[in-house]
Design a protein around this motif. Structure first.
Motif, PDB file in Angstrom:
ATOM      1  N   VAL A  22       0.843  -1.184   0.000  1.00  5.94           N
ATOM      2  CA  VAL A  22       0.000   0.000   0.000  1.00  5.94           C
ATOM      3  C   VAL A  22       0.885   1.243   0.000  1.00  5.94           C
ATOM      4  O   VAL A  22       2.003   1.219   0.523  1.00  5.94           O
ATOM      5  N   GLU A  23       0.403   2.297  -0.635  1.00  5.31           N
ATOM      6  CA  GLU A  23       1.089   3.591  -0.653  1.00  5.31           C
ATOM      7  C   GLU A  23       0.193   4.621   0.011  1.00  5.31           C
ATOM      8  O   GLU A  23      -0.976   4.755  -0.354  1.00  5.31           O
ATOM      9  N   PHE A  24       0.726   5.338   0.986  1.00  8.01           N
ATOM     10  CA  PHE A  24       0.015   6.440   1.622  1.00  8.01           C
ATOM     11  C   PHE A  24       0.710   7.738   1.227  1.00  8.01           C
ATOM     12  O   PHE A  24       1.847   7.974   1.612  1.00  8.01           O
ATOM     13  N   GLY A  25       0.011   8.583   0.472  1.00  6.51           N
ATOM     14  CA  GLY A  25       0.535   9.902   0.182  1.00  6.51           C
ATOM     15  C   GLY A  25       0.155  10.872   1.280  1.00  6.51           C
ATOM     16  O   GLY A  25      -0.464  10.499   2.277  1.00  6.51           O
ATOM     17  N   PRO A  26       0.507  12.146   1.140  1.00 13.54           N
ATOM     18  CA  PRO A  26       0.089  13.144   2.123  1.00 13.54           C
ATOM     19  C   PRO A  26      -1.434  13.174   2.242  1.00 13.54           C
ATOM     20  O   PRO A  26      -2.152  12.983   1.267  1.00 13.54           O
ATOM     21  N   GLY A  27      -1.923  13.403   3.454  1.00 12.96           N
ATOM     22  CA  GLY A  27      -3.353  13.443   3.664  1.00 12.96           C
ATOM     23  C   GLY A  27      -3.764  12.651   4.879  1.00 12.96           C
ATOM     24  O   GLY A  27      -2.945  12.337   5.745  1.00 12.96           O
ATOM     25  N   ALA A  28      -5.046  12.311   4.933  1.00 10.73           N
ATOM     26  CA  ALA A  28      -5.621  11.607   6.080  1.00 10.73           C
ATOM     27  C   ALA A  28      -6.099  10.231   5.637  1.00 10.73           C
ATOM     28  O   ALA A  28      -6.883  10.113   4.690  1.00 10.73           O
ATOM     29  N   HIS A  29      -5.629   9.209   6.332  1.00 11.35           N
ATOM     30  CA  HIS A  29      -5.911   7.828   5.946  1.00 11.35           C
ATOM     31  C   HIS A  29      -6.474   7.064   7.134  1.00 11.35           C
ATOM     32  O   HIS A  29      -6.004   7.217   8.270  1.00 11.35           O
ATOM     33  N   GLY A  30      -7.485   6.229   6.870  1.00  8.83           N
ATOM     34  CA  GLY A  30      -8.094   5.430   7.922  1.00  8.83           C
ATOM     35  C   GLY A  30      -7.859   3.952   7.714  1.00  8.83           C
ATOM     36  O   GLY A  30      -7.941   3.460   6.581  1.00  8.83           O
ATOM     37  N   LEU A  31      -7.543   3.251   8.794  1.00  9.52           N
ATOM     38  CA  LEU A  31      -7.459   1.790   8.790  1.00  9.52           C
ATOM     39  C   LEU A  31      -8.658   1.272   9.571  1.00  9.52           C
ATOM     40  O   LEU A  31      -8.795   1.557  10.762  1.00  9.52           O
ATOM     41  N   LEU A  32      -9.502   0.529   8.906  1.00 13.24           N
ATOM     42  CA  LEU A  32     -10.734   0.057   9.516  1.00 13.24           C
ATOM     43  C   LEU A  32     -10.724  -1.463   9.564  1.00 13.24           C
ATOM     44  O   LEU A  32     -10.298  -2.129   8.619  1.00 13.24           O
ATOM     45  N   GLY A  33     -11.205  -2.025  10.650  1.00 11.59           N
ATOM     46  CA  GLY A  33     -11.302  -3.476  10.757  1.00 11.59           C
ATOM     47  C   GLY A  33     -11.600  -3.883  12.175  1.00 11.59           C
ATOM     48  O   GLY A  33     -11.449  -3.092  13.111  1.00 11.59           O
ATOM     49  N   PRO A  34     -12.010  -5.116  12.361  1.00 10.95           N
ATOM     50  CA  PRO A  34     -12.343  -5.591  13.709  1.00 10.95           C
ATOM     51  C   PRO A  34     -11.093  -5.749  14.558  1.00 10.95           C
ATOM     52  O   PRO A  34      -9.962  -5.782  14.054  1.00 10.95           O
ATOM     53  N   ASN A  35     -11.281  -5.843  15.860  1.00 13.52           N
ATOM     54  CA  ASN A  35     -10.157  -6.118  16.753  1.00 13.52           C
ATOM     55  C   ASN A  35      -9.516  -7.438  16.352  1.00 13.52           C
ATOM     56  O   ASN A  35     -10.191  -8.430  16.116  1.00 13.52           O
ATOM     57  N   GLY A  36      -8.187  -7.441  16.264  1.00 15.63           N
ATOM     58  CA  GLY A  36      -7.469  -8.649  15.879  1.00 15.63           C
ATOM     59  C   GLY A  36      -7.186  -8.750  14.398  1.00 15.63           C
ATOM     60  O   GLY A  36      -6.603  -9.741  13.945  1.00 15.63           O
ATOM     61  N   ALA A  37      -7.567  -7.720  13.623  1.00 11.87           N
ATOM     62  CA  ALA A  37      -7.354  -7.786  12.179  1.00 11.87           C
ATOM     63  C   ALA A  37      -5.930  -7.424  11.767  1.00 11.87           C
ATOM     64  O   ALA A  37      -5.564  -7.640  10.613  1.00 11.87           O
ATOM     65  N   GLY A  38      -5.145  -6.849  12.669  1.00 13.79           N
ATOM     66  CA  GLY A  38      -3.762  -6.518  12.339  1.00 13.79           C
ATOM     67  C   GLY A  38      -3.478  -5.035  12.232  1.00 13.79           C
ATOM     68  O   GLY A  38      -2.378  -4.644  11.804  1.00 13.79           O
ATOM     69  N   LYS A  39      -4.429  -4.198  12.640  1.00  8.88           N
ATOM     70  CA  LYS A  39      -4.216  -2.749  12.534  1.00  8.88           C
ATOM     71  C   LYS A  39      -3.032  -2.297  13.373  1.00  8.88           C
ATOM     72  O   LYS A  39      -2.161  -1.554  12.900  1.00  8.88           O
ATOM     73  N   THR A  40      -2.968  -2.742  14.635  1.00  6.75           N
ATOM     74  CA  THR A  40      -1.875  -2.325  15.517  1.00  6.75           C
ATOM     75  C   THR A  40      -0.535  -2.846  15.016  1.00  6.75           C
ATOM     76  O   THR A  40       0.487  -2.153  15.096  1.00  6.75           O
ATOM     77  N   THR A  41      -0.522  -4.059  14.483  1.00  5.74           N
ATOM     78  CA  THR A  41       0.720  -4.607  13.931  1.00  5.74           C
ATOM     79  C   THR A  41       1.201  -3.771  12.755  1.00  5.74           C
ATOM     80  O   THR A  41       2.400  -3.449  12.648  1.00  5.74           O
ATOM     81  N   LEU A  42       0.283  -3.388  11.876  1.00  4.20           N
ATOM     82  CA  LEU A  42       0.670  -2.575  10.726  1.00  4.20           C
ATOM     83  C   LEU A  42       1.216  -1.223  11.175  1.00  4.20           C
ATOM     84  O   LEU A  42       2.231  -0.742  10.647  1.00  4.20           O
TER      85      LEU A  42
END
Length: 284
Positions: A22-42
Motif C-alpha cells: 500500500v502507498e500512503f501519500g500526504p493526507g488523512a488515511h483510515g485503517l478500519l477493521g475488527p479487533n485482531g485484524a492486524g491494525k496495531t501490527t501494521l
C-alpha cells in the motif's frame, strides 16, 4: 510519504499482517477493521517498533526501524493506556518533547501548546493517575503532536472519550491536516469516526489482509466488503444509526444483528437502484 511493499509480519506461527502492499501519500488515511485484524501490527511496522518478517516498509524514503531521523518526523499515539500515573500531563509531554531532541524553553512552550490544543490545559498539573481515561487519551495525543511531526500515527485515539470530546478531537485532527499540512493514519474499528476524518480508507480482515480501499463513501457502499471483513454486528449497528440520523427510515430493529441485516438489505437495494425516494427503504 509511506510505502509498504509485500510486508508480512509473523509472530511465530501467527500472522500479524499478510503480504500488504500500500502507498500512503500526504493526507488523512483510515485503517478500519475488527479487533485482531492486524491494525496495531501494521502501525507498529510504520512507526519502527516492529521489523517486517518479509517485505519492506519505508517512511519518508527511509526504513523506520532503528532510524532516529525517520522517527523524529512521526508522532505516535498508542492504543494502550498510559502506565505512568504519578507524573502530570505537563511533565509527561515535556519528557516526550525532550526525547525528540528539543531543549530549554522550547520544550515547555511546545508542551503547553499541545496541551492547550487537546483541551487539557486546566488539568495539565494534575497527576495522570487522578484523570479519567479520556483525559489520559488527550495527554497521549498531546505527546504525539507536541514536536510538530509531519505524520501522526494514531491507534484507537478516541477510546474512552465521550461523544462531545470525540467531536472536538475530530475537529482538531481536521485542522491539523487542512491548515497545518499534518498527515495522519488512524486505526479504528469505529466506522463513525472514519468518514469525517479520512480521505481514503483501507479495510483489513482477520489475518492482516487489506481487502478494500477507497474513499469512505466507496468503501461503505460495498456490500460484499461488509460481508467479508468480519466487522461485528454492533459496529454495523453504529453505521445503521448514522444513516437513520440522516433521514433514512429503516425501522426500529430489536437487536444489533437485526440492524446489521437491515443495513445490508438497504445497501443491496441502494446499489441496485431500488431504494424508494419517498421512504428511503428498500424497494420490492
Amino acid at each position: 510519504m509511506l510505502s509498504i511493499e509485500h510486508a508480512t509480519k509473523l509472530f511465530g506461527s501467527v500472522i500479524g499482517v499478510n503480504d500488504v502492499t500500500v502507498e500512503f501519500g500526504p493526507g488523512a488515511h483510515g485503517l478500519l477493521g475488527p479487533n485482531g485484524a492486524g491494525k496495531t501490527t501494521l502501525l507498529g511496522l510504520v512507526t519502527g517498533q516492529l521489523r517486517p518478517t518479509m517485505g519492506q516498509v519505508r517512511v519518508f524514503g527511509g526504513r523506520p526501524f532503528g532510524s532516529p531521523d525517520v522517527l523524529r518526523r512521526i508522532g505516535f499515539c498508542p492504543a494502550a493506556d498510559l502506565t505512568e500515573r504519578r507524573a502530570t500531563p505537563r511533565e509527561w509531554v515535556r519528557y516526550l518533547v525532550r526525547l525528540s531532541g528539543f531543549r530549554g524553553a522550547d520544550t515547555a512552550s511546545r508542551a503547553d501548546r499541545a496541551l492547550e490544543a487537546v483541551g487539557l490545559a486546566e488539568a495539565a498539573d494534575r497527576p495522570l493517575g487522578t484523570l479519567s481515561k479520556g483525559m489520559r487519551q488527550r495527554a497521549k495525543l498531546a505527546g504525539a503532536m507536541a514536536h510538530d511531526p509531519e505524520l501522526l500515527v494514531l491507534d484507537e485515539p478516541f477510546e474512552g472519550l465521550d461523544p462531545a470530546s470525540r467531536s472536538e478531537m475530530v475537529d482538531l485532527l481536521n485542522r491539523l491536516n487542512r491548515e497545518h499540512g499534518v498527515s495522519f493514519v488512524i486505526a479504528t474499528h469505529d466506522v463513525q469516526l472514519v468518514s469525517p476524518l479520512a480521505d481514503r480508507v483501507y479495510v483489513l480482515k482477520f489475518g492482516g489482509e487489506i481487502v478494500a480501499r477507497g474513499t469512505p463513501s466507496e468503501v461503505f457502499q460495498n456490500l460484499e466488503l461488509l460481508r467479508t471483513t468480519n466487522i461485528e454486528p454492533p459496529v454495523l449497528a453504529d453505521l445503521f444509526q448514522r444513516l437513520e440520523a440522516r433521514g433514512h427510515a429503516l425501522g426500529r430493529p430489536d437487536s444489533p444483528e437485526e440492524a446489521a441485516e437491515r443495513l445490508l438489505a438497504w445497501l443491496e437495494a441502494e446499489r441496485a437502484g431500488k431504494t424508494t425516494a419517498a421512504s428511503g427503504t428498500p424497494g420490492a
